[in-house]
Design a protein around this motif. Structure first.
Motif, PDB file in Angstrom:
ATOM      1  N   CYS A 168       0.941  -1.170  -0.135  1.00 28.46           N
ATOM      2  CA  CYS A 168      -0.130   0.078   0.066  1.00 28.46           C
ATOM      3  C   CYS A 168       0.937   1.282   0.052  1.00 28.46           C
ATOM      4  O   CYS A 168       1.910   1.309  -0.137  1.00 28.46           O
ATOM      5  CB  CYS A 168      -1.000  -0.036   1.086  1.00 28.46           C
ATOM      6  SG  CYS A 168      -0.049   0.069   2.712  1.00 28.46           S
ATOM      7  N   TRP A 169       0.296   2.385  -0.185  1.00 25.21           N
ATOM      8  CA  TRP A 169       0.913   3.603   0.053  1.00 25.21           C
ATOM      9  C   TRP A 169       1.116   3.960   1.641  1.00 25.21           C
ATOM     10  O   TRP A 169       0.137   4.260   2.248  1.00 25.21           O
ATOM     11  CB  TRP A 169       0.174   4.706  -0.769  1.00 25.21           C
ATOM     12  CG  TRP A 169      -0.097   4.215  -2.262  1.00 25.21           C
ATOM     13  CD1 TRP A 169      -1.154   3.564  -2.597  1.00 25.21           C
ATOM     14  CD2 TRP A 169       0.727   3.925  -3.242  1.00 25.21           C
ATOM     15  NE1 TRP A 169      -1.237   3.315  -3.961  1.00 25.21           N
ATOM     16  CE2 TRP A 169       0.179   3.620  -4.251  1.00 25.21           C
ATOM     17  CE3 TRP A 169       2.176   4.722  -3.690  1.00 25.21           C
ATOM     18  CZ2 TRP A 169       0.488   3.532  -5.625  1.00 25.21           C
ATOM     19  CZ3 TRP A 169       2.721   4.678  -4.813  1.00 25.21           C
ATOM     20  CH2 TRP A 169       1.698   4.027  -5.645  1.00 25.21           C
ATOM     21  N   GLY A 170       2.139   4.358   2.007  1.00 25.71           N
ATOM     22  CA  GLY A 170       2.200   4.526   3.490  1.00 25.71           C
ATOM     23  C   GLY A 170       3.408   4.737   3.873  1.00 25.71           C
ATOM     24  O   GLY A 170       4.634   4.719   3.513  1.00 25.71           O
ATOM     25  N   GLY A 171       3.536   4.875   5.427  1.00 22.30           N
ATOM     26  CA  GLY A 171       4.865   4.991   6.253  1.00 22.30           C
ATOM     27  C   GLY A 171       4.741   5.533   7.461  1.00 22.30           C
ATOM     28  O   GLY A 171       3.483   5.234   8.123  1.00 22.30           O
ATOM     29  N   ALA A 172       5.901   6.023   8.298  1.00 26.12           N
ATOM     30  CA  ALA A 172       5.712   6.456   9.388  1.00 26.12           C
ATOM     31  C   ALA A 172       4.828   7.649   9.779  1.00 26.12           C
ATOM     32  O   ALA A 172       4.533   8.436   8.848  1.00 26.12           O
ATOM     33  CB  ALA A 172       7.052   6.593   9.929  1.00 26.12           C
ATOM     34  N   ILE A 173       4.049   7.398  10.805  1.00 26.33           N
ATOM     35  CA  ILE A 173       3.329   8.668  11.323  1.00 26.33           C
ATOM     36  C   ILE A 173       4.271   9.725  11.766  1.00 26.33           C
ATOM     37  O   ILE A 173       4.955   9.601  13.195  1.00 26.33           O
ATOM     38  CB  ILE A 173       2.147   8.363  12.241  1.00 26.33           C
ATOM     39  CG1 ILE A 173       1.048   7.475  11.676  1.00 26.33           C
ATOM     40  CG2 ILE A 173       1.241   9.616  12.766  1.00 26.33           C
ATOM     41  CD1 ILE A 173       0.169   6.686  12.376  1.00 26.33           C
ATOM     42  N   ASP A 174       4.401  10.926  11.395  1.00 28.70           N
ATOM     43  CA  ASP A 174       5.199  11.989  12.341  1.00 28.70           C
ATOM     44  C   ASP A 174       4.374  12.577  13.554  1.00 28.70           C
ATOM     45  O   ASP A 174       3.277  12.290  13.681  1.00 28.70           O
ATOM     46  CB  ASP A 174       5.367  12.991  11.091  1.00 28.70           C
ATOM     47  CG  ASP A 174       6.363  12.900   9.929  1.00 28.70           C
ATOM     48  OD1 ASP A 174       6.849  11.534  10.329  1.00 28.70           O
ATOM     49  OD2 ASP A 174       6.233  13.270   9.056  1.00 28.70           O
ATOM     50  N   ARG A 175       5.194  13.001  14.303  1.00 32.40           N
ATOM     51  CA  ARG A 175       4.789  13.578  15.664  1.00 32.40           C
ATOM     52  C   ARG A 175       3.489  14.249  15.435  1.00 32.40           C
ATOM     53  O   ARG A 175       2.757  14.168  16.310  1.00 32.40           O
ATOM     54  CB  ARG A 175       5.847  14.311  16.314  1.00 32.40           C
ATOM     55  CG  ARG A 175       6.820  13.663  17.089  1.00 32.40           C
ATOM     56  CD  ARG A 175       7.713  14.460  17.920  1.00 32.40           C
ATOM     57  NE  ARG A 175       8.948  14.232  17.262  1.00 32.40           N
ATOM     58  CZ  ARG A 175       9.960  15.111  16.897  1.00 32.40           C
ATOM     59  NH1 ARG A 175       9.714  16.312  17.267  1.00 32.40           N
ATOM     60  NH2 ARG A 175      10.884  15.197  16.153  1.00 32.40           N
ATOM     61  N   GLU A 176       3.532  15.321  14.518  1.00 31.85           N
ATOM     62  CA  GLU A 176       2.301  16.112  14.391  1.00 31.85           C
ATOM     63  C   GLU A 176       0.943  15.625  13.954  1.00 31.85           C
ATOM     64  O   GLU A 176       0.184  16.393  13.689  1.00 31.85           O
ATOM     65  CB  GLU A 176       2.730  17.597  13.784  1.00 31.85           C
ATOM     66  CG  GLU A 176       3.232  17.559  12.450  1.00 31.85           C
ATOM     67  CD  GLU A 176       4.334  16.785  12.252  1.00 31.85           C
ATOM     68  OE1 GLU A 176       4.758  16.744  10.926  1.00 31.85           O
ATOM     69  OE2 GLU A 176       5.083  16.606  12.846  1.00 31.85           O
TER      70      GLU A 176
END
Length: 159
Positions: free
Chosen positions: A56-64
């Motif tokens: 899928c299209w995705g990655g890490a969730i950034d802090r904000e």
């Protein structure tokens, strides 16, 4: 790259060393075109974890960010999609130890040709259930989750 991005990349890199996953939390999406009922998947490049698998299209969730904002950002960064999103439907959540990855179905009007970044070596639109091989282990888990498949099928049938 800003200091904030550098700090977040360091955090994500440290998480990779600890857990095997880029970041503490992640989010991703498959994309469905309402007009065709087909799903867009990414063919992962040789430069990422689990290369040459379909994902899928995705990655890490950034802090904000929250998970939905992360998915929208990743879709723009990785596929170049800047159009309207009709629906964002929560799907399977992958969990392993302290890591979690939230999956979504993004529903858009029409199929588009992705503008890929270095993380993908290709992309293709597929009919539901006619999935390519090999699948990324996370996408395989998503497609094995009956409530997720039901949600995907229901979204397709609303067209």
């Amino acid at each position: 790259m800003t200091s904030s991005n550098t700090d977040q990349d360091l955090e994500h890199s440290e998480a990779l060393a600890r857990t095997g996953f880029w970041g503490r939390r992640g989010a991703g999406a498959i994309v469905m075109a309402r007009s065709s009922g087909r799903v867009l998947l990414a063919h992962r490049s040789l430069q990422v974890e689990q290369p040459s698998t379909w994902g899928c299209w995705g990655g890490a969730i950034d802090r904000e960010e929250d998970a939905v904002a992360a998915v929208q950002r990743e879709l723009q960064e990785e596929a170049g999609y800047e159009g309207a999103i009709l629906e964002t439907i929560p799907l399977f959540v992958f969990r392993k130890d302290a890591f979690s990855y939230e999956n979504f179905l993004i529903v858009i009007d029409d199929e588009f040709i992705p503008s890929l970044n270095w993380e993908s070596q290709g992309a293709e639109w597929f009919d539901i259930g006619l999935w390519p091989s090999p699948l990324h282990f996370g996408l395989a888990a998503l497609f094995a989750d009956e409530p997720s498949i039901s949600a995907i099928t229901n979204a397709r049938d609303l067209r």
